[in-house]
Design an enzyme around this catalytic site. Structure first.
Site, short mmCIF file in Angstrom:
data_model
loop_
_atom_site.label_atom_id
_atom_site.label_comp_id
_atom_site.label_asym_id
_atom_site.label_seq_id
_atom_site.Cartn_x
_atom_site.Cartn_y
_atom_site.Cartn_z
N ASP A 547 -38.11 -5.83 11.46
CA ASP A 547 -37.45 -6.75 12.38
C ASP A 547 -36.58 -6.04 13.41
O ASP A 547 -36.05 -4.97 13.17
CB ASP A 547 -36.60 -7.75 11.60
CG ASP A 547 -35.54 -7.07 10.73
OD1 ASP A 547 -35.90 -6.10 10.04
OD2 ASP A 547 -34.37 -7.50 10.74
N GLU A 548 -36.46 -6.66 14.55
CA GLU A 548 -35.44 -6.38 15.57
C GLU A 548 -35.42 -4.94 16.07
O GLU A 548 -34.36 -4.37 16.33
CB GLU A 548 -34.05 -6.77 15.03
CG GLU A 548 -33.91 -8.25 14.76
CD GLU A 548 -32.53 -8.65 14.31
OE1 GLU A 548 -32.09 -9.76 14.67
OE2 GLU A 548 -31.88 -7.88 13.57
#
Length: 841
Positions: A547-548
């Site tokens: 993620d991210e």
């Protein structure tokens, strides 16, 4: 000393100062020590630590409306808050501004300060360095000096303002300010603005809930006969069974599993002798709808209990059902027949041990309660920017450096302090040794809880990157260049200018184009898989993270400095890069493989890692949804299955997200922030701890009200995070939901006591929904529209009645059990509906 009028000072500052009124952040290796050491250092440090206090006041959370040019300060979406940092001399000795620096934490970006005698520099993450101008600052006894500041977004909760600022004086150990060394934020937060959502009207579901709770109490026998989590079918008979003690005969369970059940019975105050309980695995004896994994039938009679189960898990859950009916300390339970099976195969709880570590004893208590309420997957978030939490043989720096924090700005000995850890790990530090992890696996396995390890990559990898740089320096210094580079996680020539979601520089991301990254992933996966084999505990799922991995300053809330949109922050867009955009390694790889953009690198790396996962005999790889968004589908990966942890809020399109990932063939795990993030506050009360970007208040009722198989339905029951209705129409075929899980992220959950307060009793509502489908959950129907206050398809009275039964069981039977187990739960008597209306005592 000069005092500045805050209102006029801000307007003057906007006209005269650059967009970012901070000293630019520098890589830690470029920082310098405070000053030359002096013999007065320890004495000055002692005075500062004892007498200096940092107090914080927040003046407005909508500064743009007060004329503050938030967009000019570079605030995301043009949203900023204003406040004051107050340095207070609480002692008798005069304090001058010479020879010391103050280090403070802020989970919001501090965009500017306005005081001529101080400079502020962002280091990395949430750590800032405040330096008084030499000879310009004097604080007499009792004097207070205020430094106005502008921060991004808002600060609505006391927990937004972190404790443990510390001072550094040359020649002395870094010292935490004594009066800020507390978990009670009200001791140093002077003021917060009024809660923005205090006037949110109640929803129909909340009104019916309140009516049910204020009405006639449920008959005692009805409460006594309700299992938690609820069963598919119950048939109450005549008479009662005396369950003050229980004698178990369970030949189809392992000795460890039987002992776990006996320990559970003992923790409830039941004697080892008493009501006979026998159980066998007998799938042929069950009706077809419960002849599935985890299914069982329990017959309770005054003379004893018998259980037929589909498998060992079903037998175990059948016993837990009987124990669920038992009052704390034992007592009489209704004679009845219960037929039951789980709703989902994945019923989980994610614990972030990376941001702030959780002790093994706390994790064991969690496993006990997960097991009691039939949750079966413990997802351990073992690494992140702020910490690495598992010992890996052969890579000692991962825990020697990555698992501890200290004031070493060059980060050669540790990570620099984050999240109010102080310079000496007063919170946050620690790791699971290999032996501790194996012991935890065995403990969980005896309780039918599988552990899913997550090593987050390529983003959120800073602890690993810093640790492996230390390893590189050690081996490079000895001349062993090949070995030094074997697990190096960066491209040393990468000059990409990035800022991660939580404000770290490019070292937040390991470089997926380096051979060291894939070597590292293989080493870590292999070592953890070996631990599972030694524990004889299954490793069926590996969580990749994913993620991210992005530069937050390139998001939709920002514009170039010559932009005209007041709702977007103005920054130097030309100075910003995507991760790895200036990495020569990645440039060569993109050209060689014909990859169009660095945006595709996380998913490419995920595909590579899946081969390593598969090679270690692990059938399923899991990732947060954004880590796989550039893959065509699960067939791109080497593992038999690919699970996706879905973390969009429903009001930002979570229903469509779940449907689209399901349509591609992924196994979807609901981790909806607005319902299932247990690091969010229970209520609107600003004293309640937690992040709140996805929900201003998530009490147990909200989690209980989730309809996971028909996500559009929830738009008719609960509003968005601002208390406003939103509309969802069910488009396309229904999403196939494989499971759901709660999340306890740990940025502002520093202690194990805070962790248990945040998780319990919401964990019980999670278990109810993950195990049992309620009658008020409508079947999914394509083209059906839902909107709070507009449509009226959901039977909210039935939801309220079901809640009344659940809440009665929790309060009368289950909370006393949590107390016996030593769980520091939050009492539901304090619970406030999302509207702010107090619950009946």
């Amino acid at each position: 000393m000069k005092r500045i009028n805050f209102a006029t000072g801000l307007l003057a500052m906007a006209a005269s100062m650059p967009v970012f009124a901070l000293t630019p952040a520098l890589p830690p290796e470029a920082t310098q020590p405070v000053a030359a050491a002096t013999s007065a250092g320890p004495a000055l440090a002692a005075v500062l630590a004892n007498d200096l206090m940092l107090r914080v006041s927040i003046d407005t959370n909508d500064a743009a409306k007060s004329g503050v040019p938030c967009a000019d300060f570079g605030a995301d979406s043009g949203a900023c808050a204003t406040g004051r940092l107050a340095l207070v001399n609480t002692g008798q000795a005069r304090i001058t501004g010479d020879g010391w620096k103050l280090y403070l934490h802020s989970i919001r970006r501090i965009l500017s300060i306005n005081h001529p005698d101080f400079s502020l520099r962002h280091l990395t993450g949430d750590l800032y360095e405040l330096t008084p101008r030499s000879g310009a600052v004097t604080l007499a006894a009792g004097e207070r000096l205020e430094v106005p500041f502008v921060a991004e977004y808002w600060l609505l909760r006391y927990s937004d303002v972190l404790p443990r600022p510390y001072v550094v004086v040359a020649g002395a150990a870094p010292a935490v300010l004594r009066q800020n060394d507390t978990e009670d934020e009200t001791r140093y937060v002077d003021a917060l603005p009024a809660n923005d959502n205090s006037g949110v009207p109640p929803t129909p579901a909340q009104i019916f809930r309140q009516q049910a709770e204020l009405g006639e109490p449920l008959p005692a026998r009805e409460v006594a006969a309700r299992v938690l989590p609820s069963a598919m079918r119950t048939n109450v008979g005549e008479g009662e069974a005396d369950l003050r003690g229980v004698e178990m005969s369970l030949p189809d369970l392992s000795p460890g599993q039987v002992e776990a059940l006996r320990e559970r019975a003992g923790s409830l105050g039941l004697a080892k002798q008493g009501l006979p309980l026998t159980g066998v695995v007998a799938p042929h004896a069950l009706p077809a709808d419960i002849a599935v994994a985890g299914g069982y039938r329990v017959r309770i009679a005054p003379s004893g209990v018998s259980i037929d189960a589909f498998d060992a898990a079903g037998l175990y859950y059948g016993v837990q059902t009987v124990l669920s009916l038992a009052p704390a300390g034992g007592g009489r339970i209704p004679a009845m027949t219960i037929e039951d099976a789980p709703r989902y195969g994945h019923r989980g709880m994610m614990v972030d041990v990376a941001r702030n570590f959780r002790q093994p004893a706390t994790l064991r208590r969690l496993i006990d309660q997960m097991s009691a309420y039939k949750l079966n997957r413990l997802h351990l978030h073992l690494s992140d920017d702020e910490g690495w939490r598992i010992e890996i043989p052969g890579l000692p720096e991962l825990t020697a450096i990555g698992a501890r924090r200290c004031h070493d700005l060059g980060e050669t000995r540790c990570l620099i302090p984050q999240l109010a850890s102080g310079p000496d790990n007063r919170s946050g530090g620690g790791f699971l040794t290999r032996d501790e992890y194996i012991a935890l696996l065995r403990y969980a396995n005896d309780r039918f809880v599988e552990v899913i390890p997550e090593i987050d990559m390529p983003g959120h990898s800073r602890a690993a990157v810093v640790a492996m740089e230390a390893r590189y320096r050690r081996l490079h210094a000895s001349g062993n260049e090949q070995e030094a580079n074997a697990f190096r996680l960066i491209d040393p020539d990468d000059t990409s200018n990035t800022l991660s979601v939580q404000f770290y520089d490019r070292r937040s991301n390991l470089n997926p184009c380096s051979s060291g990254a894939l070597n590292f992933a293989g080493k870590v996966i292999g070592e953890i898989a070996a631990m599972h084999r030694e524990a004889q505990a299954p490793l069926n799922v590996w969580h990749f993270g994913g993620d991210e991995a992005k530069n937050i300053l390139l998001g939709a809330g920002f514009q170039a400095r010559d932009g005209k949109d007041a709702d977007k922050g103005r920054i130097d867009m030309g100075a910003q890069d995507k991760p790895w955009a200036r990495s020569p390694m990645c440039a060569a790889l993109l050209k060689q493989e014909g990859v169009e953009s660095v945006d595709e690198l996380p998913s490419r790396f995920a595909r590579q890692v899946s081969s390593l996962v598969n090679a270690n005999g692990i059938e399923t790889m899991e990732a947060w949804q954004d880590g796989l968004k550039h893959a065509a589908g699960p067939r791109d990966f080497a593992t038999k299955n690919v699970m996706v942890t879905l973390w969009d809020t429903l009001f930002w399109g979570g229903a469509e997200t779940a449907r689209s990932w399901s349509a591609k063939g992924y196994l979807g795990i609901l981790a909806l922030p607005d319902y299932l993030y247990f690091d969010f506050p229970y209520t609107l009360d600003p004293h309640e701890r937690g992040y709140y970007w996805g929900s201003r208040a998530t009490d147990s009722f909200k989690t209980f009200s989730l309809a996971p198989d028909n996500l559009p339905q929830n738009a008719e029951v609960m509003p968005d995070r601002e208390g406003k209705p939103f509309e969802v129409t069910s488009n396309g075929p229904a999403a196939h939901v494989y499971g759901m899980q709660g999340q306890a992220w740990a940025e502002v959950i520093r202690t194990d006591q805070q962790f248990e307060y945040m998780v319990y009793p919401r964990l019980l509502a999670l278990a109810e929904r993950a195990w049992h489908r309620a009658e008020w959950e409508r079947p999914y129907k394509e083209g059906e529209r839902y909107k709070l206050g507009d449509t009226d398809l959901v039977d909210k009275r039935a939801l309220a009645r079901d809640w009344q039964g659940f809440a009665s069981v929790v309060e009368q039977r289950e909370l006393p059990k949590l107390k016996l187990a030593g769980i520091g739960y939050r009492s539901p008597k304090r619970e406030v509906a999302e509207t702010g209306i107090e619950k009946r005592e």
